[in-house]
Scaffold this motif. Structure first.
Motif, PDB file in Angstrom:
ATOM      1  N   ARG A  32       0.845  -1.198   0.000  1.00  0.00           N
ATOM      2  CA  ARG A  32       0.000   0.000   0.000  1.00  0.00           C
ATOM      3  C   ARG A  32       0.881   1.249   0.000  1.00  0.00           C
ATOM      4  O   ARG A  32       1.933   1.285   0.613  1.00  0.00           O
ATOM      5  CB  ARG A  32      -0.900   0.030   1.229  1.00  0.00           C
ATOM      6  N   LYS A  33       0.390   2.275  -0.689  1.00  0.00           N
ATOM      7  CA  LYS A  33       1.115   3.539  -0.755  1.00  0.00           C
ATOM      8  C   LYS A  33       0.163   4.678  -0.411  1.00  0.00           C
ATOM      9  O   LYS A  33      -0.997   4.686  -0.823  1.00  0.00           O
ATOM     10  CB  LYS A  33       1.685   3.749  -2.151  1.00  0.00           C
ATOM     11  N   PHE A  47      -5.193   5.765   0.331  1.00  0.00           N
ATOM     12  CA  PHE A  47      -4.067   4.939  -0.088  1.00  0.00           C
ATOM     13  C   PHE A  47      -4.425   4.191  -1.364  1.00  0.00           C
ATOM     14  O   PHE A  47      -5.595   4.069  -1.722  1.00  0.00           O
ATOM     15  CB  PHE A  47      -3.659   3.951   1.016  1.00  0.00           C
ATOM     16  N   ALA A  48      -3.382   3.700  -2.022  1.00  0.00           N
ATOM     17  CA  ALA A  48      -3.555   2.876  -3.219  1.00  0.00           C
ATOM     18  C   ALA A  48      -2.986   1.497  -2.916  1.00  0.00           C
ATOM     19  O   ALA A  48      -1.968   1.377  -2.239  1.00  0.00           O
ATOM     20  CB  ALA A  48      -2.824   3.490  -4.403  1.00  0.00           C
ATOM     21  N   LYS A  49      -3.677   0.479  -3.396  1.00  0.00           N
ATOM     22  CA  LYS A  49      -3.192  -0.884  -3.202  1.00  0.00           C
ATOM     23  C   LYS A  49      -2.022  -1.139  -4.134  1.00  0.00           C
ATOM     24  O   LYS A  49      -1.944  -0.578  -5.221  1.00  0.00           O
ATOM     25  CB  LYS A  49      -4.298  -1.899  -3.453  1.00  0.00           C
ATOM     26  N   GLY A  50      -1.130  -2.024  -3.698  1.00  0.00           N
ATOM     27  CA  GLY A  50       0.041  -2.351  -4.497  1.00  0.00           C
ATOM     28  C   GLY A  50       0.341  -3.835  -4.429  1.00  0.00           C
ATOM     29  O   GLY A  50      -0.530  -4.648  -4.119  1.00  0.00           O
TER      30      GLY A  50
END
Length: 124
Positions: A32-33, A47-50
């Motif tokens: 996550r970022k 946040f964005a999943k990674g």
């Protein structure tokens, strides 16, 4: 107070050969970022999943004969076994070596410190 039972043995398999492992330290990065946006509150909004990553620090004892090429390990499997029959195993699959180091002490056996990465984690 009742007694607690804990996880036990750690086994690493390299090309079908079992390797004696003393310890494994696992770091799981979620991928996550933080997403920063320009807004009036002046704080991040989400946040964005990674892609998840599994970093392993492995300490193995060095056998007197039949030593492995530790730097060339690819596709290894590391499994943490519960000693009782009812627990679940935790396995790290497709492990490969990133760094290799050796450790010698006066009182103990020679040890190999490995930095590894795994592509998958499976609870069995």
């Amino acid at each position: 107070m009742a007694l607690q039972e804990y996880l036990g043995a750690i086994v690493m398999e390299v090309d079908g050969q079992e390797v004696e492992i003393e310890s494994v330290d696992v770091t799981e990065k979620t991928g996550r970022k933080l997403v920063k946006t320009m807004n009036k509150t002046g704080r991040a909004k989400g946040f964005a999943k990674g892609i998840a990553e599994y970093d392993l620090k492995v300490t193995a004892v060095i056998p007197l004969t039949g030593d492995l090429d530790w730097a060339a390990i690819e596709g290894a499997k590391i499994t943490i076994y519960p000693l009782s029959a009812g627990g679940k195993r935790e396995s790290y699959l497709d492990c490969f070596t990133l760094e290799v180091g050796k450790k010698y002490t006066v009182d103990g056996e020679a040890k190999q410190d490995l930095s590894m990465a795994a592509l998958r984690k499976v609870n069995e």
